[in-house]
Design a protein around this motif. Structure first.
Motif, PDB file in Angstrom:
ATOM      1  N   PHE A 526       0.754  -1.311  -0.007  1.00  0.00           N
ATOM      2  CA  PHE A 526      -0.089  -0.104   0.132  1.00  0.00           C
ATOM      3  C   PHE A 526       0.870   1.332  -0.085  1.00  0.00           C
ATOM      4  N   LYS A 527       0.550   2.116  -0.594  1.00  0.00           N
ATOM      5  CA  LYS A 527       1.134   3.710  -0.603  1.00  0.00           C
ATOM      6  C   LYS A 527      -0.071   4.668  -0.462  1.00  0.00           C
ATOM      7  N   VAL A 528      -0.094   5.108   1.033  1.00  0.00           N
ATOM      8  CA  VAL A 528      -1.203   6.123   1.056  1.00  0.00           C
ATOM      9  C   VAL A 528      -0.372   7.418   1.361  1.00  0.00           C
ATOM     10  N   ASP A 529      -0.285   8.355   0.812  1.00  0.00           N
ATOM     11  CA  ASP A 529       0.345   9.669   0.772  1.00  0.00           C
ATOM     12  C   ASP A 529      -0.479  10.562   1.407  1.00  0.00           C
ATOM     13  N   TYR A 530      -1.165  10.501   2.434  1.00  0.00           N
ATOM     14  CA  TYR A 530      -1.873  11.430   3.070  1.00  0.00           C
ATOM     15  C   TYR A 530      -1.308  11.426   4.852  1.00  0.00           C
ATOM     16  N   ASN A 531      -1.195  12.757   5.275  1.00  0.00           N
ATOM     17  CA  ASN A 531      -0.720  12.755   6.472  1.00  0.00           C
ATOM     18  C   ASN A 531      -1.781  12.843   7.516  1.00  0.00           C
ATOM     19  N   LYS A 532      -2.528  11.695   7.419  1.00  0.00           N
ATOM     20  CA  LYS A 532      -3.849  11.591   8.066  1.00  0.00           C
ATOM     21  C   LYS A 532      -3.884  10.059   8.771  1.00  0.00           C
ATOM     22  N   PRO A 533      -4.333   9.979   9.754  1.00  0.00           N
ATOM     23  CA  PRO A 533      -4.603   8.269  10.301  1.00  0.00           C
ATOM     24  C   PRO A 533      -5.329   7.675   9.215  1.00  0.00           C
ATOM     25  N   VAL A 534      -4.959   6.555   8.904  1.00  0.00           N
ATOM     26  CA  VAL A 534      -5.354   5.458   8.074  1.00  0.00           C
ATOM     27  C   VAL A 534      -6.285   4.359   8.635  1.00  0.00           C
ATOM     28  N   ILE A 535      -7.490   4.556   8.083  1.00  0.00           N
ATOM     29  CA  ILE A 535      -8.523   3.558   8.720  1.00  0.00           C
ATOM     30  C   ILE A 535      -9.139   2.538   7.408  1.00  0.00           C
ATOM     31  N   VAL A 536      -8.851   1.466   7.715  1.00  0.00           N
ATOM     32  CA  VAL A 536      -9.066   0.423   6.594  1.00  0.00           C
ATOM     33  C   VAL A 536     -10.604   0.104   6.900  1.00  0.00           C
ATOM     34  N   THR A 537     -11.518   0.445   6.109  1.00  0.00           N
ATOM     35  CA  THR A 537     -12.891   0.427   6.430  1.00  0.00           C
ATOM     36  C   THR A 537     -13.939  -1.023   6.253  1.00  0.00           C
ATOM     37  N   GLU A 538     -12.952  -1.641   5.189  1.00  0.00           N
ATOM     38  CA  GLU A 538     -13.504  -2.997   4.723  1.00  0.00           C
ATOM     39  C   GLU A 538     -12.354  -3.876   4.275  1.00  0.00           C
TER      40      GLU A 538
END
Length: 633
Positions: A526-538
């Motif tokens: 995974f590559k998540v380029d946001y300075n935010k909490p990551v929540i995997v919703t499903e």
């Protein structure tokens, strides 16, 4: 002033809309009779939905309701397709609840002697002939009342799926669209002293321009699925209030109180006896006053899953008083962290539907709801995603009591009619209704504005406006949405302009089930380029409870279990991972799942089977959450 109220309501400015409505409050006994289905216009003519309905003096109208199945809508339209309640001659409409007075009188329906349904409850699960029925059902309840002088009365519905037309003693009160949000009609001056008849035309037919749209992955249960109450208030009453900790300030309560009626300007006392807190505010000519209360230092027990402390809050004016049980807590984000009461937490969650796998149909009461939340707690969850629509007010109050954080969602689901203003208005109204109802509940930390909505220009505008609306309504909580992921080679990315409008990098992903498999899924990252909490919703996989094979065999408990283990390994590599809500707590019914061996019209991604037995992955998820709990102590 009515036009001001309407504009504010449509724009999502609820608190201002309440004040505008209060300036032009209709006098008791002058409830509006509405023809047709202009539901937003009807809402603009009604007082705001009562806050804390169960705290009001009320008569519960639940029980056995007589019903008539009406697939041709014979009880609503004449043979020229003209609505009986619009022709000026209601004769023939089932809402009249007529009785034969003369032996030669022709009446082609009768609620007396018709079968009954348990209300609250959907019709699909109570009669085998109605299991797949989508259309109109008429339901009638009779009750006795003795209206009091100087009191106002409201007929309140917790939810009716999907379009409801409501009649009292043969006269139309109005209609409502939306299958999961509460609505009411003022019936002051319309109640009979003695026996009354309330008739509801409920229609669960799916339409492209509804919210949700025609395509969903859950059963379209029709009927009156939540409580029906006749509530009593004084002439001037507390219409609305908010009592919550100020954003980012654990030492102060901020909020408001709104009075409605003839004596809107009055002193209102807000007190929390256990904390020795008491303050008096003066509502203005519009009935509104801001609340700001300094809390005593080192005396407050802040609500959390470990200590779900609820304080008795009393709100009392000269003409009305209410009591509520409210938890005090703050929720915010800082970089990758989610801070509950200033402390970083990991959201150990699970998704769930408003459905009991053991007894067909919607959750029917506290016992069903407590069972679902207790199953979540057995997995060491501190958090649930109540998908994909607003769940009941009772469920939220139980979460408050049991110490479970909540993601609350509206059914802006998959692909809807993004460019139609009336569709946006419907979605905005359902979101507003959800926030209004649950804004004082400590358990709710995230308002979700939708699920798996594909990126496009019109969709981005639509969803961006919803995000703006919810922030206007409530600045104390987080805003989320279940986004979709994209794959480029072996890299999974989140690329969605909506991510800039919400507080979380929250997304659904189904590696190992809808794409790739158990053997190959760990080749992805995974590559998540946001300075935010990551929540995997499903995430998840279908498993038929009791079917065992090796971990490469789809539909087996072993396959589902291995997918969970692989997914934990993949997600742990994301630096900002701060929470999960795997799909789903328990198996649930879905028309989209026809495989005769493994599904039989059930979505089998549950960690608990339709017989209540825990699958292997249940224990795997619990073990993972036990480790996370130790990590975030």
């Amino acid at each position: 002033m009515r036009n001001v109220w309407k504009m504010l309501l449509l724009s999502g400015c609820l608190s201002a809309a309440v004040a505008a409505w209060a300036q032009d409050d209709q006098a008791p006994g002058q409830a509006n009779t509405v023809k047709g289905g202009g539901t937003r216009a009807e809402l603009a003519k009604q007082p705001p939905t009562l806050q804390n309905i169960y705290g009001r003096q009320h008569l519960l109208l639940d029980g056995r309701w007589n019903y008539i199945t009406d697939p041709y809508e014979t009880g609503f339209y004449n043979y020229r397709r003209q609505a009986f309640d619009q022709t000026g001659n209601g004769t023939g409409g089932f809402f009249d609840d007529r009785k034969q007075k003369d032996k030669d009188e022709l009446i082609e329906y009768s609620f007396d002697g018709s079968p009954t349904l348990a209300i609250p409850g959907d019709w699909n699960s109570q009669n085998a002939k109605l299991e797949n029925y989508e259309g109109t059902l008429w339901m009638r309840q009779q009750f006795n009342s003795a209206p009091k002088e100087g009191k106002r009365y409201f007929l309140y519905f917790g939810a009716v799926n999907y379009e409801a037309h409501v009649y009292l003693n043969g006269k139309k009160l109005g209609s409502h669209k939306g299958g999961f949000t509460p609505f009411q009609f003022e019936v002051t001056g319309r109640l009979l002293n003695g026996q009354n008849s309330v008739v509801v035309k409920a229609d669960n037919t799916r339409h492209q321009d509804d919210i949700p749209t025609v395509n969903t992955d859950w059963w379209n249960y029709g009927g009156i699925t939540r409580d029906v109450l006749l509530a009593e208030t004084p002439d001037t009453y507390i219409a609305d209030y908010q009592v919550q900790l100020a954003k980012g300030d654990m030492g102060r309560i901020e909020g408001y109180v709104q009075m409605t009626g003839a004596q809107r300007a009055q002193d209102v006392t807000i007190s929390i006896a256990e904390l020795g807190v008491k303050t008096v505010v003066r509502t203005n000519a519009e009935g509104r006053a801001a609340i700001s209360i300094a809390l005593p230092k080192n005396k407050v027990r802040y609500w959390s899953p470990e200590d779900p402390k609820l304080y008795n809050v009393a709100i009392a004016g000269a003409t009305d008083k209410l009591n509520d049980r409210i938890g005090l807590r703050t929720i915010e984000t800082r970089g990758h962290d989610i801070l509950l009461n200033g402390k970083s937490i990991f959201l150990r969650g699970i998704s769930l539907h408003d459905e009991n796998p053991l007894i067909p149909g919607r959750l029917r009461g506290e016992g069903d709801m407590r069972m679902m939340l207790q199953w979540a707690k057995e997995m060491n969850c501190n958090y649930v995603r109540l998908a994909h629509y607003p769940h009941s007010e009772e469920m939220i109050k139980l979460a408050d009591e049991m110490g479970i954080l909540v993601w609350a969602e509206v059914p802006v689901y998959w692909t809807i009619s993004w460019e139609k203003p009336e569709v946006y208005a419907n979605a905005s109204q359902q979101l507003t209704d959800l926030v209004v109802r649950d804004k004082n509940r400590a358990s709710v930390i995230i308002w979700s504005i939708g699920n798996e909505t594909p990126v496009s220009g019109p969709r981005n505008v639509f969803m961006g406006k919803l995000a703006d609306t919810v922030r206007t309504l409530d600045k104390t909580r987080l805003v989320g949405a279940a986004l979709e992921v994209h794959r480029s080679g072996s890299v999974i990315t989140v690329e969605d302009p909506l991510a800039d409008k919400i507080d979380l990098a929250s997304f659904n992903q189904y590696a190992g089930w809808y794409w790739t498999n158990n053997r190959e899924m760990n080749n992805y990252s995974f590559k998540v380029d946001y300075n935010k909490p990551v929540i995997v919703t499903e995430f998840g996989a279908d498993a038929l409870g009791g079917f065992h094979a090796d971990s490469d065999t789809r539909w087996s408990e072993e396959y589902q279990d291995q997918l969970y283990k692989n997914t934990f390994k993949m997600l742990e590599a994301i630096p900002g991972l701060r929470g999960l809500t795997p799909w789903v707590l328990a198996d649930f019914r879905s028309p989209r799942r026809p495989h005769p061996v493994y599904q039989d019209y059930w979505n089998r991604k549950g960690l608990i089977s339709e017989t209540g037995k825990k699958k292997q992955a249940f224990y795997t998820l619990k073990s993972y959450y036990d480790q996370k709990q130790q990590q975030y102590k």
